[in-house]
Design an enzyme around this catalytic site. Structure first.
Site, PDB file in Angstrom:
ATOM      1  N   THR A  62       0.816  -1.212   0.000  1.00 39.73           N
ATOM      2  CA  THR A  62       0.000   0.000   0.000  1.00 39.73           C
ATOM      3  C   THR A  62       0.849   1.262   0.000  1.00 39.73           C
ATOM      4  O   THR A  62       0.396   2.322  -0.401  1.00 39.73           O
ATOM      5  CB  THR A  62      -0.944  -0.015   1.222  1.00 39.73           C
ATOM      6  OG1 THR A  62      -1.769  -1.183   1.144  1.00 39.73           O
ATOM      7  CG2 THR A  62      -1.830   1.201   1.282  1.00 39.73           C
ATOM      8  N   TYR A 151       6.531 -11.444   4.913  1.00 40.63           N
ATOM      9  CA  TYR A 151       5.398 -10.842   4.207  1.00 40.63           C
ATOM     10  C   TYR A 151       5.143 -11.660   2.948  1.00 40.63           C
ATOM     11  O   TYR A 151       5.917 -11.603   1.998  1.00 40.63           O
ATOM     12  CB  TYR A 151       5.714  -9.385   3.884  1.00 40.63           C
ATOM     13  CG  TYR A 151       4.637  -8.623   3.147  1.00 40.63           C
ATOM     14  CD1 TYR A 151       3.329  -9.082   3.042  1.00 40.63           C
ATOM     15  CD2 TYR A 151       4.943  -7.396   2.566  1.00 40.63           C
ATOM     16  CE1 TYR A 151       2.361  -8.363   2.370  1.00 40.63           C
ATOM     17  CE2 TYR A 151       3.978  -6.657   1.887  1.00 40.63           C
ATOM     18  CZ  TYR A 151       2.692  -7.142   1.795  1.00 40.63           C
ATOM     19  OH  TYR A 151       1.740  -6.420   1.123  1.00 40.63           O
ATOM     20  N   LYS A 180       2.823 -11.996   7.752  1.00 40.60           N
ATOM     21  CA  LYS A 180       1.645 -11.326   7.209  1.00 40.60           C
ATOM     22  C   LYS A 180       1.238 -12.105   5.966  1.00 40.60           C
ATOM     23  O   LYS A 180       1.969 -12.148   4.972  1.00 40.60           O
ATOM     24  CB  LYS A 180       1.940  -9.876   6.855  1.00 40.60           C
ATOM     25  CG  LYS A 180       0.771  -9.168   6.172  1.00 40.60           C
ATOM     26  CD  LYS A 180       1.156  -7.789   5.665  1.00 40.60           C
ATOM     27  CE  LYS A 180       0.022  -7.174   4.853  1.00 40.60           C
ATOM     28  NZ  LYS A 180       0.408  -5.866   4.252  1.00 40.60           N
TER      29      LYS A 180
END
Length: 315
Positions: A62, A151, A180
């Protein structure tokens, strides 16, 4: 005055099991000319903290990290760490497709006072599972006192780290503390937790799997929708953990329009468009190869905002 790492308590770094809840993956604001806007970044972080977000992340997908230089990313991490000031956990994304750059940014994050580093699987190269193990092992050995969070986001990296590889890393390195998971394969979440046990901290990066993950024992979520409705996302976690499952489910479904809004075009362009219109950032600029939403996308964004926009004002 900037606070040095030595002056911070780093209470979350020394006890990463406390890093739970809604960790907001803040967008990286740019000026209309395309420079990183540090003042706007500080403003977004202050809003997140005022809204009750349980932690701050910066530099995940993001945050448009691949469109920034290492120096820009490091400067933004320092700004964010200074603004967070150890009030909540700070988990910046520090990975890249290059190991030397990953080590450089991770070292800067450690020195700035990050509580953990979010390390993306190296993208484009499509490494094997043994190569992924070696990659994360190299980072873990370099930073033995810094908690590391894997991640996994195969839709952007073209590689999916296997549950067994996560287990190997979690077993072999004390500072590999979590992952994540940004995959729509919810079975993958369960297999990772089954392989590693409940001590592994697992956060969801898929918006509509945030609440379901808590039922499996997840630690929380790093959800892009927190950029638009931070109070609602944080409250959803709090309702679940307090035993109000019905209330948490209600928020989950009320957030659906904003989740759809995020992906009308590639994230974070729609979110930035909304944040600019709401006056939270001066410019919704996204760096190439992304582009600001098209006219057709804007019409769809407006419609979804009509459906779920009440949650952007808080609770």
């Amino acid at each position: 005055m900037t606070t040095t790492t030595e002056e911070k308590t780093l209470k979350f770094r020394t006890d990463p099991a406390t890093i739970r809840g809604s960790i907001a993956p803040v967008v990286t604001p740019f000026t209309a000319e395309g420079a990183v806007d540090h003042d706007a970044l500080r403003g977004l972080i202050r809003w997140q903290l005022e809204s009750g977000s349980h932690g701050i992340s910066l530099g995940g997908s993001t945050g448009e990290p691949s469109a920034q230089t290492a120096a820009e990313r490091i400067a933004a991490i320092r700004t964010a760490a200074d603004e967070v000031a150890d009030r909540v956990p700070f988990l910046p994304g520090t990975g890249s497709a290059k190991l030397d750059e990953t080590l450089e940014i991770t070292a800067a994050a450690r020195d700035a006072g990050a509580d953990a580093a979010l390390i993306i699987t190296p993208y484009y190269a499509r490494p094997t599972q043994d190569a992924l193990y070696a990659w994360y092992a190299a980072v873990a050995r370099e930073f033995p006192d810094l908690p590391l969070v894997i991640y996994n986001v195969p839709s952007r990296t073209a590689v999916d780290i296997a549950p067994e590889t996560v287990r190997r890393l979690f077993t072999d390195f004390d500072n590999v503390v979590g992952i994540k998971e940004t995959t729509k394969d919810f079975e993958h979440f369960s297999r990772v937790l089954h392989a590693c046990g409940p001590e592994l901290l697992v956060w969801s990066g898929i918006e509509l799997l945030c609440l379901p993950l808590l039922a499996l024992g997840g630690a929380g979520f790093v959800s892009a929708v927190a950029n638009l409705a931070p109070a609602a996302v944080a409250r959803m976690y709090e309702l679940w953990t307090s035993g109000d499952q019905a209330g948490a489910r209600d928020l989950h479904y009320r957030l659906h329009p904003l989740v759809d809004l995020l992906f009308v075009e590639t994230n974070p362009a729609p979110a930035k468009w909304v944040l600019e219109r709401q006056g939270r950032i001066p410019s919704g600029y996204v760096r190439p190869p992304l582009a600001t939403p098209s006219d057709a996308a804007v019409a769809r964004i407006r419609d979804l905002l009509d459906q779920g926009g009440d949650l952007t004002a808080g609770l």
